[in-house]
Write a protein that holds these residues in place. Structure first.
Motif: not given
Length: 355
Positions: A41-42, A45, A47, A50, A146-147, A254-258
């Protein structure tokens, strides 16, 4: 809509043909795993940006995707039309595949720069390669994104997928789902601005539909080819039409990609080193598009153990299945997907469990 389950993935819905909000419905969806969600979760975490610049994104869309007049389209064109065009061309250009997992450098030692190069070169990847790149391209084009997390309906792990939400493309407050990195199936950009069920969409040979539940979950479905009364993943829309559930999307997760990618790589490393990486991803998976005599064909390759199977789908959904040898598969890539070198295919054969 009716959905039944006896295995705990999704609870029972005992109402048919009256929509997802019908009285008496008792859906129970598995929550994203506590450990994974807490780490991805943002708010919990860290990030990183990109590794794609605006110049690189514009060059990719113009030269690789073949979309002209980009500045004009961004400044005054139809934003939803541009969104659909970019995502569809990424989907058609980029195969979904785990081929690059089988290179000499383990995939868990790769980074975002490697994954970007896979995408730009047309070699593709899986959801956590394709969708973060797609989101980065859309971000650089000025879309608001957003993811979110996703769960395959037949998978016991409810936090294995990452896809993208695009806000405000049609009007302030509009929401669209973008998921070119969903394996095997083909889905266009789809609006989430509906109350209980979306319109039907057609993309190549698939008819698809979305259902909402509990305000923050979306169930993504393909038209059911047949109806088994004991199938736990058959759903019915308000007209009584049957749909096969494929993916549950947790729109409030929601997710952060990294961090998401790093956690997936840890899981792949563990499964690889312990020998628990099973089909389809323990062998070769490849899903892409061919243009043959002006006709678009969807091709799906699944290779594990002693069998290499190729499935070709035409627009009407008719499928031709053939078994290939290793030399035939090598020639297929050489002829149809030359972005993979002979050396890379040789390495895949050497490291992949194909007899």
């Amino acid at each position: 809509m009716k959905m039944s389950s006896s295995k705990g993935h999704v609870g029972m819905m005992n109402t048919r043909g009256t929509g997802i909000d019908a009285p008496g419905s008792t859906i129970r969806l598995t929550e994203p795993t506590e450990w994974f969600s807490a780490n991805a979760r943002p708010e919990n975490s860290i990030d990183v940006p990109y590794p794609l610049t605006k110049e690189e994104a514009f060059n990719y869309v113009t030269s690789k995707l073949g979309i002209p007049d980009l500045e004009v389209r961004i400044a005054g064109g139809d934003r939803v039309e541009l969104l659909n065009l970019v995502v569809e061309r990424i989907k058609r250009r980029i195969p979904f595949t785990n081929i690059l997992w089988h290179m000499s450098t383990p995939v868990w030692e790769r980074d975002g720069q490697d994954m970007k190069e896979w995408m730009v070169s047309g070699k593709g990847g899986v959801c956590w390669v394709i969708n973060p790149f797609t989101r980065a391209v859309l971000d650089r084009l000025g879309f608001k994104t957003y993811h979110i997390a996703g769960q395959a309906v037949n998978d016991k792990f409810p936090d294995i997928h990452i896809c993208t939400i695009v806000e405000d493309a049609a009007y302030p407050g509009s929401i669209h789902l973008v998921d070119p990195g969903l394996w095997k199936d083909i889905y266009p950009v789809m609006s989430l601005d509906f109350q209980s069920e979306s319109p039907e969409y057609r993309f190549h040979h698939l008819m698809v539909k979305l259902f909402k539940y509990d305000g923050d979950r979306v169930i993504l479905c393909a038209e059911a080819e047949s109806v088994d009364p004991d199938d736990e993943w058959i759903m019915y829309d308000a007209n009584g039409k049957a749909w096969q559930a494929r993916m549950i999307l947790h729109t409030n997760e929601r997710r952060n990609w990294h961090p998401f990618v790093q956690l997936r790589l840890k899981a792949i490393r563990f499964m690889t080193e312990t020998g628990t990486l099973k089909p389809p991803f323990g062998g070769i998976v490849f899903f892409g598009y061919l243009v043959e005599e002006g006709t678009v064909t969807v091709v799906f390759i699944r290779a594990f153990g002693t069998r290499i199977a190729m499935y070709r789908y035409d627009r009407e959904g008719k499928v031709r299945i053939s078994n290939l040898s290793k030399p035939a598969l090598r020639q297929f890539f050489r002829d149809k997907f030359p972005q993979f070198s002979d050396g890379e295919i040789t390495e895949v054969f050497r490291r992949c469990p194909l007899n």
